[in-house]
Scaffold this motif. Structure first.
Motif, PDB file in Angstrom:
ATOM      1  N   HIS A 182      55.474 -74.162 -24.654  1.00 19.55           N
ATOM      2  CA  HIS A 182      56.890 -73.788 -24.568  1.00 19.55           C
ATOM      3  C   HIS A 182      57.035 -72.317 -24.183  1.00 19.55           C
ATOM      4  O   HIS A 182      57.878 -71.959 -23.348  1.00 19.55           O
ATOM      5  N   ALA A 183      56.196 -71.453 -24.771  1.00 19.23           N
ATOM      6  CA  ALA A 183      56.266 -70.025 -24.450  1.00 19.23           C
ATOM      7  C   ALA A 183      55.810 -69.757 -23.017  1.00 19.23           C
ATOM      8  O   ALA A 183      56.415 -68.946 -22.309  1.00 19.23           O
ATOM      9  N   GLU A 185      56.013 -71.723 -20.506  1.00 21.58           N
ATOM     10  CA  GLU A 185      56.973 -72.266 -19.548  1.00 21.58           C
ATOM     11  C   GLU A 185      58.323 -71.564 -19.610  1.00 21.58           C
ATOM     12  O   GLU A 185      59.216 -71.878 -18.822  1.00 21.58           O
ATOM     13  N   ASP A 186      58.494 -70.643 -20.556  1.00 17.09           N
ATOM     14  CA  ASP A 186      59.725 -69.867 -20.658  1.00 17.09           C
ATOM     15  C   ASP A 186      59.684 -68.764 -19.601  1.00 17.09           C
ATOM     16  O   ASP A 186      59.097 -67.708 -19.804  1.00 17.09           O
ATOM     17  N   LEU A 189      60.401 -65.053 -20.275  1.00 11.94           N
ATOM     18  CA  LEU A 189      59.395 -64.296 -21.015  1.00 11.94           C
ATOM     19  C   LEU A 189      58.409 -63.604 -20.078  1.00 11.94           C
ATOM     20  O   LEU A 189      57.794 -62.606 -20.458  1.00 11.94           O
ATOM     21  N   HIS A 261      60.017 -57.690 -23.936  1.00 13.41           N
ATOM     22  CA  HIS A 261      59.371 -58.887 -24.474  1.00 13.41           C
ATOM     23  C   HIS A 261      57.869 -58.725 -24.676  1.00 13.41           C
ATOM     24  O   HIS A 261      57.154 -59.711 -24.869  1.00 13.41           O
ATOM     25  N   SER A 313      58.821 -67.319 -27.692  1.00 11.97           N
ATOM     26  CA  SER A 313      59.717 -67.500 -26.552  1.00 11.97           C
ATOM     27  C   SER A 313      60.955 -66.624 -26.692  1.00 11.97           C
ATOM     28  O   SER A 313      61.346 -66.233 -27.789  1.00 11.97           O
ATOM     29  N   VAL A 315      63.978 -67.691 -25.922  1.00 16.22           N
ATOM     30  CA  VAL A 315      64.893 -68.620 -26.586  1.00 16.22           C
ATOM     31  C   VAL A 315      64.034 -69.673 -27.266  1.00 16.22           C
ATOM     32  O   VAL A 315      63.361 -70.462 -26.601  1.00 16.22           O
ATOM     33  N   GLU A 316      64.061 -69.694 -28.590  1.00 14.76           N
ATOM     34  CA  GLU A 316      63.210 -70.610 -29.336  1.00 14.76           C
ATOM     35  C   GLU A 316      63.791 -72.018 -29.356  1.00 14.76           C
ATOM     36  O   GLU A 316      64.963 -72.206 -29.694  1.00 14.76           O
TER      37      GLU A 316
END
Length: 434
Positions: A182-183, A185-186, A189, A261, A313, A315-316
């Motif tokens: 998820h991180a 693919e963010d 970030l 970030h 991320s 946005v979590e």
């Protein structure tokens, strides 16, 4: 891969061959990356101190060669811009395919993590300024040395490829894989400007004296890449306020060039390093290292499950946040849906959505159906009023729906209903007379 292990005494003997005239009178082993290097501190007859670093295999030897190229590429202007000293190679000696390096030792001592924190805000500020000065080194210094250069998108793609490799082992907990994926693919970030990165920055590469940093060593992984890599080691410090002071000093030094970030990607790098180590351990077929890597991954997974972990991320978990408000809380039938896993129930909630207007419109449809069906007349509250209007001889004077009418309306309605029978009798009398 050839592995060589050398003692501090052996390193002292090698140093005499690398630096002519060096006469060791004392030596001691130094803390270093034990898998890659053997290191020792040597004191000669003139009380000069020397640091010896010997590679244990071919890959480590290539890293030392890269450091030598990097140090030679740093111009006098670059060296003057740094608030610390760079190591100076005094001599080298080759033994087979491996080359041992001897450096002039610099002032200060190598600190522990606890010592860094105990030094307080002054050292935290010095650390932030130190890391900022490294990331401000011109990219050309690295490019001239022929060292790797990566863009932000290339770094992200490399990590995704490494994630696939780690997942293929089947030994990484699925919760960690989802968290890291998820991180990675963010996209937000990974919007940063690549910079010169030390690549192996931690407390063991520092020498400090009186709350100031005198030397930064270990330039074997110098490259242009993600500045967050140099912050990953701070995740091992439990005192988060110390890390925050370091980052605050870093942002102040870099100004608009600072990436907000960095600490998120640094936390990701620190966690993902365990999976990278697992893959490396599997390649070496070292059962003890493999078991240790698996255990550390399990502990990380349990800690994140219990405490949530550091935010990675920007946005979590956007998907669960989007689906939860759509589940109507008042309806008891849908409560189990909101309690289940969001990734599964997104489609279920969508499928149940049309049933809400159907359940509200059911009474109206049944009423229309009852008007057309004589079998359901007794179940409809409006049915007697409808029947009274349709039949002239209705016994009910008025339906309940007519009760709210005004008094004048009721007085006009009553004579009409009371005189109808008399009018019928007069008609019958006239017909009989005729």
């Amino acid at each position: 891969m050839e592995l060589v292990k050398r003692t501090a005494m052996e390193l002292a003997a090698i140093a005499t061959a690398a630096v002519p005239g060096l006469t060791p009178v004392g030596f001691a082993a130094l803390s270093d990356d034990a898998e890659d290097f053997d290191s020792a501190l040597i004191v000669d007859a003139l009380k000069h101190r020397w640091r010896v670093r010997s590679p244990r295999h071919d890959e480590a030897s290539m890293r030392l060669e890269a450091e030598l190229s990097a140090l030679r590429a740093f111009s006098a202007k670059v060296r003057a811009s740094l608030p610390f000293a760079l190591p100076a190679v005094a001599g080298t000696v080759r033994q087979g395919p491996l080359r041992t390096f001897v450096y002039k030792d610099m002032p200060g001592h190598v600190p522990t993590l606890d010592e860094l924190v105990d030094e307080g805000s002054n050292l935290a500020k010095a650390l932030g300024q130190c890391m900022a000065s490294i990331h401000q080194i011109p990219d050309e210094s690295v490019e001239v040395a022929g060292l790797p250069t990566y863009s932000a998108d290339e770094i992200r793609q490399r990590k995704l490829n490494e994630l696939d490799t780690a997942a293929a082992t089947g030994k990484v907990p699925s919760r960690l894989l989802r968290r890291w994926e998820h991180a990675m693919e963010d996209v937000a970030l990974w919007r940063f400007n690549a910079a010169v990165v030390h690549g192996d920055f931690d407390e063991e590469q520092l020498q400090i004296s009186h709350s100031s940093i005198t030397t930064v060593k270990g330039w074997t992984d110098l490259h242009v890449g993600d500045p967050a890599d140099d912050f990953a080691w701070l995740s091992a410090i439990e005192d988060q306020s110390f890390s925050e002071r370091v980052f605050s000093a870093y942002v102040e030094a870099r100004g608009k060039s600072a990436d907000p970030h960095i600490m998120r990607r640094a936390a990701l790098a620190a966690e993902f390093a365990l999976a990278q180590w697992l893959v490396k351990s599997l390649d070496s077929k070292d059962a003890e290292r493999i078991a240790e890597a698996e255990e550390m991954l399990r502990e990380l997974d349990q800690n994140i499950a219990e405490y949530g972990g550091q935010p990675l991320s920007v946005v979590e978990a956007p998907r669960p946040l989007a689906t939860q408000p759509e589940a109507p809380a008042p309806q008891a039938a849908q409560k189990p849906v909101s309690l289940a896993a969001p990734s599964i129930n997104t489609e279920k909630v969508t499928a149940l959505a049309p049933e809400k207007p159907q359940s509200q419109s059911t009474p109206e449809k049944s009423a229309d159906h009852q008007e057309d069906s004589a079998d359901h007349q007794e179940d409809s509250a409006d049915q007697p009023a409808v029947a009274a209007k349709r039949e002239a001889d209705a016994e009910e004077p008025a339906s309940k729906d007519d009760e709210p009418k005004s008094d004048s309306t009721e007085s006009e309605a009553k004579p009409a209903t009371e005189t109808d029978p008399a009018a019928d009798k007069d008609q019958q009398a006239e017909e009989s007379t005729k």
